[in-house]
Design a protein around this motif. Sequence first.
Motif, PDB file in Angstrom:
ATOM      1  N   GLY A 212     -37.946  -7.436 -21.357  1.00  0.00           N
ATOM      2  CA  GLY A 212     -36.596  -7.244 -21.865  1.00  0.00           C
ATOM      3  C   GLY A 212     -35.768  -6.340 -20.976  1.00  0.00           C
TER       4      GLY A 212
ATOM      5  N   LYS B 267     -34.774  -8.295 -17.885  1.00  0.00           N
ATOM      6  CA  LYS B 267     -33.903  -9.430 -18.171  1.00  0.00           C
ATOM      7  C   LYS B 267     -32.516  -9.004 -18.646  1.00  0.00           C
ATOM      8  CE  LYS B 267     -33.802 -13.668 -20.991  1.00  0.00           C
ATOM      9  NZ  LYS B 267     -32.599 -13.363 -21.785  1.00  0.00           N
ATOM     10  N   ASP B 268     -32.444  -7.972 -19.481  1.00  0.00           N
ATOM     11  CA  ASP B 268     -31.199  -7.672 -20.182  1.00  0.00           C
ATOM     12  C   ASP B 268     -30.520  -6.365 -19.778  1.00  0.00           C
ATOM     13  OD1 ASP B 268     -31.441 -10.015 -21.739  1.00  0.00           O
ATOM     14  OD2 ASP B 268     -32.828  -8.990 -23.104  1.00  0.00           O
TER      15      ASP B 268
ATOM     16  N   THR C 183     -28.943  -3.879 -16.891  1.00  0.00           N
ATOM     17  CA  THR C 183     -28.407  -3.890 -15.528  1.00  0.00           C
ATOM     18  C   THR C 183     -29.280  -3.027 -14.630  1.00  0.00           C
ATOM     19  OG1 THR C 183     -26.172  -4.117 -16.407  1.00  0.00           O
ATOM     20  CG2 THR C 183     -26.388  -3.398 -14.109  1.00  0.00           C
TER      21      THR C 183
ATOM     22  N   GLN D 250     -32.975   1.168 -16.367  1.00  0.00           N
ATOM     23  CA  GLN D 250     -33.794  -0.032 -16.505  1.00  0.00           C
ATOM     24  C   GLN D 250     -35.269   0.309 -16.544  1.00  0.00           C
ATOM     25  OE1 GLN D 250     -34.185  -2.834 -13.154  1.00  0.00           O
ATOM     26  NE2 GLN D 250     -33.570  -4.481 -14.557  1.00  0.00           N
TER      27      GLN D 250
END
Length: 298
Positions: free
Chosen positions: A178, A181-182, A184, A189
């Motif tokens: 996640g 993928k989601d 930035t 992150q």
Amino acid sequence: MSRYLDEILQYRNAYTLALSASMGSIFYGWDVGLIGGVLSMSSFQSYFGLDTKTASQRADLSGNIVSVLQAGCFFGALSTVYLSSRFGRKPSLLASGVIYLIGSLIQSIAGIRSSQDTGLSVLYFSRFLGGWGVGMVSALVPSYVSECTPRSIRGRCTGLMQLTNNIGIMLSFWVNYGSQKDITPGEMQWRIPFILQMIPGILFLLTVCFQPESPRWLVEHGKEEAAAKALAFVGRTSPEDGDILRTIEEIKASFVGKEDPPLLKQFLAMGESRVIALRCFIPSLVMFFQQVNCSPSI
């Protein structure tokens, strides 16, 4: 089906205790499964300068970041030999949760307002510290659960540790997925997976706080009344119940005639007979080969 439901209701305190302690196995699995995904993130590599290293240097640094947790686990597991005997199973479990949370917190802030080299050093230290807590909980949970739960469901309760361990690994994979993928690309992150791994540690501390001390430890230290209350709580019966009193006598009988030898003598005793040696070394070999395949780094 109704028989199983009746049994669950009858021993619900025992199952709750086992599940509470097994929350430690969730953060064990989470911490082990987390790092492989974080290391693969370009944002993590850029933040700590791994992307400027040669392939060989990057492999060495990645291996160090992964393996330092295992080093902490080793010393954490060893420390429980003294701590759980001296202070009790429950205080040692709570200490393992606190150590894990401190290590996880430092991992989540590693590198803030510091150079890349300093940030890596802080990450190494925090991974080692978190591993110490993981090692403690992985050694303590099986013995604590087996000493507290009734004989009829003991294997089932102890087996929860492996189930929750795999749940922790699964959750860490999904969190990593996640995040990649989601979120930035940036430092959040890779920090978010480190932050989220504190959730099972917090739940572990909150739930274990309300559980009793190991009856075996209490009897060993002359606290038979407290041991009877602990067994009665888990079994949802009275401390004066005949089964409770017989269990206390069985625990007392297991200590009769037994000495408390030095630690070195205890290790040497593992090789006194073939049966004892197999019982000691087979589980250790299973855990060794589980880690030697480098699966945490993938």
